[in-house]
Design an enzyme around this catalytic site. Sequence first.
Site, PDB file in Angstrom:
ATOM      1  N   SER A   5      41.421-150.718  -4.798  1.00 17.00           N
ATOM      2  CA  SER A   5      42.556-150.078  -4.125  1.00 17.00           C
ATOM      3  C   SER A   5      42.251-149.869  -2.641  1.00 17.00           C
ATOM      4  CB  SER A   5      42.868-148.730  -4.777  1.00 17.00           C
ATOM      5  OG  SER A   5      41.729-147.895  -4.748  1.00 17.00           O
ATOM      6  N   ASN A  23      40.325-138.898 -10.995  1.00 19.84           N
ATOM      7  CA  ASN A  23      41.735-138.810 -11.406  1.00 19.84           C
ATOM      8  C   ASN A  23      42.460-137.636 -10.748  1.00 19.84           C
ATOM      9  OD1 ASN A  23      40.980-140.920 -12.965  1.00 19.84           O
ATOM     10  ND2 ASN A  23      41.213-139.892 -14.945  1.00 19.84           N
ATOM     11  N   THR A  26      89.786-146.899   6.287  1.00 23.85           N
ATOM     12  CA  THR A  26      89.477-146.881   4.862  1.00 23.85           C
ATOM     13  C   THR A  26      89.766-148.307   4.399  1.00 23.85           C
ATOM     14  OG1 THR A  26      91.722-146.249   4.215  1.00 23.85           O
ATOM     15  CG2 THR A  26      90.168-144.447   4.552  1.00 23.85           C
ATOM     16  N   HIS A  27      88.986-148.794   3.490  1.00 22.15           N
ATOM     17  CA  HIS A  27      89.087-150.206   3.044  1.00 22.15           C
ATOM     18  C   HIS A  27      88.956-151.168   4.222  1.00 22.15           C
ATOM     19  CE1 HIS A  27      90.861-148.563  -0.721  1.00 22.15           C
ATOM     20  NE2 HIS A  27      91.456-147.738   0.125  1.00 22.15           N
ATOM     21  N   SER A  65      71.132-167.069  21.670  1.00 29.59           N
ATOM     22  CA  SER A  65      70.961-168.231  20.805  1.00 29.59           C
ATOM     23  C   SER A  65      70.196-169.311  21.557  1.00 29.59           C
ATOM     24  CB  SER A  65      72.341-168.738  20.401  1.00 29.59           C
ATOM     25  OG  SER A  65      72.305-170.115  20.127  1.00 29.59           O
ATOM     26  N   LYS A  94      75.839-166.493  23.723  1.00 27.32           N
ATOM     27  CA  LYS A  94      75.637-165.534  22.639  1.00 27.32           C
ATOM     28  C   LYS A  94      74.883-164.270  23.017  1.00 27.32           C
ATOM     29  CE  LYS A  94      76.150-166.676  18.418  1.00 27.32           C
ATOM     30  NZ  LYS A  94      76.938-165.862  17.526  1.00 27.32           N
ATOM     31  N   ASN A 113      73.573-161.481  20.374  1.00 26.70           N
ATOM     32  CA  ASN A 113      73.544-161.174  18.941  1.00 26.70           C
ATOM     33  C   ASN A 113      72.883-159.820  18.657  1.00 26.70           C
ATOM     34  OD1 ASN A 113      74.693-163.680  18.282  1.00 26.70           O
ATOM     35  ND2 ASN A 113      72.680-164.670  18.304  1.00 26.70           N
ATOM     36  N   GLU A 173      70.809-156.038  12.626  1.00 27.44           N
ATOM     37  CA  GLU A 173      70.810-156.890  11.416  1.00 27.44           C
ATOM     38  C   GLU A 173      69.492-156.763  10.647  1.00 27.44           C
ATOM     39  OE1 GLU A 173      73.265-160.850  12.309  1.00 27.44           O
ATOM     40  OE2 GLU A 173      71.866-160.356  13.894  1.00 27.44           O
ATOM     41  N   TYR A 199      45.922-140.480 -17.341  1.00 25.69           N
ATOM     42  CA  TYR A 199      45.619-141.440 -16.282  1.00 25.69           C
ATOM     43  C   TYR A 199      45.493-142.851 -16.847  1.00 25.69           C
ATOM     44  CZ  TYR A 199      43.725-143.903 -12.325  1.00 25.69           C
ATOM     45  OH  TYR A 199      43.566-144.809 -11.311  1.00 25.69           O
ATOM     46  N   GLN A 252      47.346-146.619  -9.964  1.00 23.40           N
ATOM     47  CA  GLN A 252      46.855-147.065  -8.657  1.00 23.40           C
ATOM     48  C   GLN A 252      47.842-148.024  -7.998  1.00 23.40           C
ATOM     49  OE1 GLN A 252      42.626-148.360  -8.268  1.00 23.40           O
ATOM     50  NE2 GLN A 252      43.504-150.324  -7.653  1.00 23.40           N
TER      51      GLN A 252
HETATM   52  N1  ARG Z   1      41.704-145.915  -7.107  1.00 22.77           N
HETATM   53  C1  ARG Z   1      42.138-145.107  -8.178  1.00 22.77           C
HETATM   54  C2  ARG Z   1      43.650-144.827  -8.071  1.00 22.77           C
HETATM   55  O1  ARG Z   1      44.211-144.996  -7.058  1.00 22.77           O
HETATM   56  C3  ARG Z   1      41.407-143.814  -8.167  1.00 22.77           C
HETATM   57  C4  ARG Z   1      41.207-143.208  -9.518  1.00 22.77           C
HETATM   58  C5  ARG Z   1      40.270-144.036 -10.305  1.00 22.77           C
HETATM   59  N2  ARG Z   1      40.105-143.490 -11.613  1.00 22.77           N
HETATM   60  C6  ARG Z   1      39.646-144.208 -12.597  1.00 22.77           C
HETATM   61  N3  ARG Z   1      39.593-143.623 -13.736  1.00 22.77           N
HETATM   62  N4  ARG Z   1      39.315-145.477 -12.453  1.00 22.77           N
HETATM   63  O2  ARG Z   1      44.258-144.446  -9.042  1.00 22.77           O
END
Ligand code: ARG
Length: 472
Positions: A22, A108, A153-154, A275, A281, A283, A288, A315, A320
């Site tokens: 992560s 966690n 409206t519309h 353009s 142009k 734009n 957009e 968990y 993640q």
């Molecule tokens: N990188 C993990 C997340 O974002 C952190 C928690 C990891 N916990 C685990 N039991 N592997 O959730």
Amino acid sequence: MNIRKGRLAKSMTSDAAEFSSSLEFDRYIFEADVKCNFAHTLMLKEENIIDGEIADKILGALTKLRESGFDALEFDYSVEDIHMAVENYVTGMIGPDAGFMHTGKSRNDQVATDIRLALRVKIIEIQIAILDFIKNIIEMAKKHTETIFVGYTHLQHAQPITFAHHLMAYAQSLKRDYNRLYDTYKRVNLNPLGSGALATTTFPINRELTTKLLGFDDILENSMDGVSSRDFIAETVFDLSMLTTTLAKIAEEMVLWSSYEFGLIQIGDDFSSTSSIMPQKKNPDIAEIARAKSTRNNGELINILTILKAIPFTYNRDLQEITPHLWNSIENSYSILKIMNDMLQTVEFNEKRGLELAGANFATATDLADLMVKEKNIPFRIAHKIVGRVVSEAVENDLAIEEINTEFIDKIAIDLDIEALNLENDLIQIALDPVSNVTLRNVPGGPSPKMVEVAIKNLEDFVNGELSKKDI
Ligand code: ARG
């Protein structure tokens, strides 16, 4: 410190490690992670759960890390995430005693805490940007309380309004987007730390203390909920989706109004493009792109809800995969908000065209029907019928609004088996005049300059009140 060495005989393959890492998005929670470790360690010390001197060494290393920043961390494929990287850093500084930092804490509850800490800062940043946008809209509206324009409206001419009234409609939507984030914040700012992996700990930790140290409003009372709930993320991203939907609608109108057909506004050259082949142009590319980028948040919301819907308590590593969608949507929202704010300030309104459109195409017809009700006390539905016929005959015979007079109206009324109304021509002309249409709409929430000034004042008070509460 490689936590894999105890239980697992082999390291993960580098592909598997990279696949499940992560780290790419963990930079968003770096500061929060240091803060979280700091508060937890301080609490462990205060409660005499770990040795005071060791705690001080840990706190010193964390302080150093906070000063050195994210780049002080070292990553290789054995480091799963920011939590391991931070622990490795502290270990590098003070040796194996760093391991005490993890007493009574799991990644966690730590990651859930970190996301909440980092998110609340982002929510406030976005809220401040919304308030800034509203302020700029108000400044623009102040200059246009008498700038007549037609409301649709519309996408058909409906009734005359002012440009200020229209701008204030944007501002009111944005105010709700702001308030929605305000409500969500209450559910973000709760403390999961102490939930452990899912079932707290046997160490006598003090959750009230970490709640106070980290500036949370309260604890999350159920540890299983603490580590697994991510509805605060879904809710935030919904708020952001709604915000960028508001912004996309504004962008849409900028695109339409800057067209030759509407001819209502000019967007600054610095927010337009040209353009490569058509030299004439200009734009509205920024509007957009803003309109299109807003949809990313909708995609992120669906990603989040879809990951969430099928994971059992508590968990699961799937969680993640939710977080990057949150940060994407925060960044996307912020950039759209900023560019739309900058762009709107360059918009010049074509007052002549506004008045022309408001007076054209029978946008004032409602007031003619209202006049009949007021002057002759006939039911509105009858008046509606007469005016409907007046308009269709005028369109058929190519008559201008000025050509509608009492004689013309009475001919139609008699034709419809309703008696002649004998309305005064002066009153008819006032009813059909777009300026008086607007000035006379004096009920709260209405477009009259007087009412829009009240609305501006109210919103200005709101914005200033909110800004004075934000001190980050
Ligand atoms: N990188 C993990 C997340 O974002 C952190 C928690 C990891 N916990 C685990 N039991 N592997 O959730």
